[in-house]
Design an enzyme around this catalytic site. Structure first.
Site, short mmCIF file in Angstrom:
data_model
loop_
_atom_site.label_atom_id
_atom_site.label_comp_id
_atom_site.label_asym_id
_atom_site.label_seq_id
_atom_site.Cartn_x
_atom_site.Cartn_y
_atom_site.Cartn_z
N SER A 33 22.70 1.82 29.28
CA SER A 33 22.09 0.50 29.19
C SER A 33 20.80 0.50 29.98
CB SER A 33 23.05 -0.55 29.77
OG SER A 33 22.35 -1.71 30.14
N LYS A 34 19.78 -0.17 29.44
CA LYS A 34 18.51 -0.24 30.15
C LYS A 34 18.66 -0.97 31.48
CE LYS A 34 15.70 0.22 26.00
NZ LYS A 34 14.80 -0.40 25.05
N ARG A 35 19.75 -1.71 31.65
CA ARG A 35 19.99 -2.42 32.91
C ARG A 35 20.71 -1.54 33.94
NH1 ARG A 35 20.83 -5.98 28.90
NH2 ARG A 35 23.06 -5.58 28.80
N ASP A 36 21.14 -0.35 33.51
CA ASP A 36 21.84 0.56 34.43
C ASP A 36 20.81 1.24 35.33
OD1 ASP A 36 23.27 2.47 35.73
OD2 ASP A 36 24.11 3.43 33.95
N GLN A 61 15.45 5.83 33.38
CA GLN A 61 15.56 5.90 31.92
C GLN A 61 14.23 5.89 31.17
OE1 GLN A 61 18.62 3.48 30.10
NE2 GLN A 61 19.59 3.17 32.07
#
Length: 486
Positions: free
Chosen positions: A253-256, A261
């Site tokens: 997830s881009k929020r991880d 990333q």
């Protein structure tokens, strides 16, 4: 189609993500392996989400990774324009054709009406789908809605209870039935086509032969196949790559924030683009054999989509660090020095402008730690001992300085450094040998107290280079301090 033509089609809504970079890379490798063409097309119809500089950033970091392309916004080509917002007139001709043939229709439902319909379906335990309530409006009904000020979207008329099957390059045979698919929007109320409509037209008109993309697009494929069928066109060969997951096997997830990333961030940290390409290529694709280090040219030569994995690709941060370390170790020291200098400057370890002497010193510093670096930014922490104003002795190292021979060894070394005109790493090695002869102290009892007295640490890189890089003045000062405190 005989010629392989593939595309990477980013939206300029953000920076180049590791997952998108993989999509671009696999398409690029396949095109180059097959002697085909690699096209970059900008899908910018989601105007509200586009960010300034998004397109430039995508292209910049694809180039940074070493990719080149045959057609795009920056190099032109025979199948342009390559921005979707510049192709609106093309799309209009085709959606009008579908309207004329009754394969699409205008829908005047408001968002509120559609939301109410969805909620009622969910309450009944049904899969939400458009009911088709405006499927068969008369011209008079259309006029009445328009008189109310309603603006129509255009929906595709989905064939009833029809099965669509395609052979996926990764997943094998995949079938979908239209039973749960409502008539979907192909042109929004603002006159902008939706993804599933525009992508089909672009891929067909640009003669795309193969579509390699992430498996999150599998659910889009049936809708696209319906549009291909409506126009009587042959669809490309699809291949849906498995997801990239983190080390806990959760979808990336881009929020991880535990995983970096975006390619730009790796560039800023001082990763090497060839290491990134090597790592990304092994995310969901495996060559034959056990080898893990491949140049871009080697990857082009051996890339075969048949070896795309059917299992999720695990983003192994340790593997990336190991790969980048391998590339850094084998890289030219001047190149790594250029990457390391901005990090030392940002940490206020070096001035904004370096003279030739400072450049030469920094190169030796980088050379000392090059084998240990997993990224150029590591130089800041690794070389901290050279920038301390006050020497702190590690707790584990204190007993070393308490050994009885220490004052003798340090005093002998101090005398030799003070009286010597030459100050190089090789000369320092000779001076330490002289200390050994004079004092009779050798091995660990000789070298360890010198290292601890000068660096505060029991372990480190080459002692002679370390002493040289510390500089004569600082070495004399630290030796005097330790002798005085002994």
């Amino acid at each position: 189609m005989s010629k392989v033509r593939v595309r990477y089609a980013p939206s300029p809504t953000g920076h180049l993500h590791i997952g998108n970079a993989r999509t671009a890379l696999f398409n690029y490798l396949y095109a180059r392996n097959q002697g085909g063409e690699f096209i970059i097309r900008i899908e910018d119809t989601d105007v509200k989400r586009n960010i300034e500089g998004g397109e430039e950033s995508q292209l910049k970091y694809l180039k940074w990774l070493g990719m080149d392309w045959d057609e795009s916004v920056d190099v032109g080509g025979a199948y342009g324009p390559y921005r979707q917002t510049e192709r609106l007139d093309i799309y209009k001709k085709y959606w009008q054709d579908l309207l004329d043939r009754g394969l699409a229709y205008r829908c005047y439902c408001t968002e509120e009406e559609l939301e109410k319909e969805r909620e009622e379906q969910i309450a009944r335990g049904e899969t939400p789908r458009y009911s088709g309530k405006h499927r068969d409006l008369t011209p008079e009904q259309c006029q009445a809605f328009e008189a109310e000020g309603r603006v129509a979207s255009i929906r595709f008329r989905v064939p009833d209870n029809k099965t669509y099957t395609f052979n996926d390059m990764v997943k094998g045979t995949i079938s979908f039935n239209t039973q749960d698919t409502g008539d979907f929007v192909i042109v929004k109320k603002d006159g902008i086509p939706t993804y599933n409509f525009a992508v089909v037209l672009d891929d067909h008109l640009m003669e795309i032969s193969h579509v390699l993309r992430g498996e999150d697009h599998i659910s889009n494929t049936p809708r696209q196949l319906m549009i291909y069928e409506a126009f009587g066109w042959e669809p490309p060969q699809f291949g849906h790559m498995t997801l990239i997951v983190n080390e806990n096997h959760k979808k990336l997830s881009k929020r991880d924030e535990s995983i970096i990333q975006f390619i730009e961030q790796y560039d800023q940290l001082g990763y090497l683009p060839e290491a990134m390409v090597n790592f990304i290529a092994l995310l969901g694709w495996s060559p034959e054999g056990e080898e893990e280090i491949y140049s871009r040219e080697e990857l082009i030569k051996i890339f075969n989509p048949d070896r795309l994995s059917k299992s999720p690709a695990v983003f192994d941060q340790n593997k990336l660090a190991h790969l980048n370390n391998t590339y850094i170790k084998n890289a030219d020291t001047d190149r790594i020095t250029e990457l390391a200098i901005p990090h030392l400057q940002r940490a206020s370890r070096l001035p904004a402008e370096l003279d030739e002497e400072q450049k030469a010193w920094t190169r030796k510093l980088v050379a000392l730690y090059q084998e240990q670096m997993t990224a150029a930014s590591d130089i800041v922490d690794l070389s901290e001992v050279f920038f301390r104003t006050h020497l702190e002795i590690d707790q584990e190292a204190l007993p070393v300085l308490a050994e009885e021979q220490v004052p003798t060894v340090l005093s002998a070394l101090l005398a030799k450094i003070e009286s010597s005109e030459e100050y190089t790493a090789s000369h320092i090695a000779a001076l330490i040998k002289e200390v050994q002869k004079e004092t009779g102290v050798k091995g660990k009892q000789l070298f360890m107290p010198i290292r601890v007295a000068l660096t505060g640490q029991m372990h480190g890189r080459d002692l002679n280079e370390t002493i040289f890089l510390l500089g004569r003045g600082r070495v004399i000062e630290r030796l005097k301090s330790q002798i005085k405190g002994a």
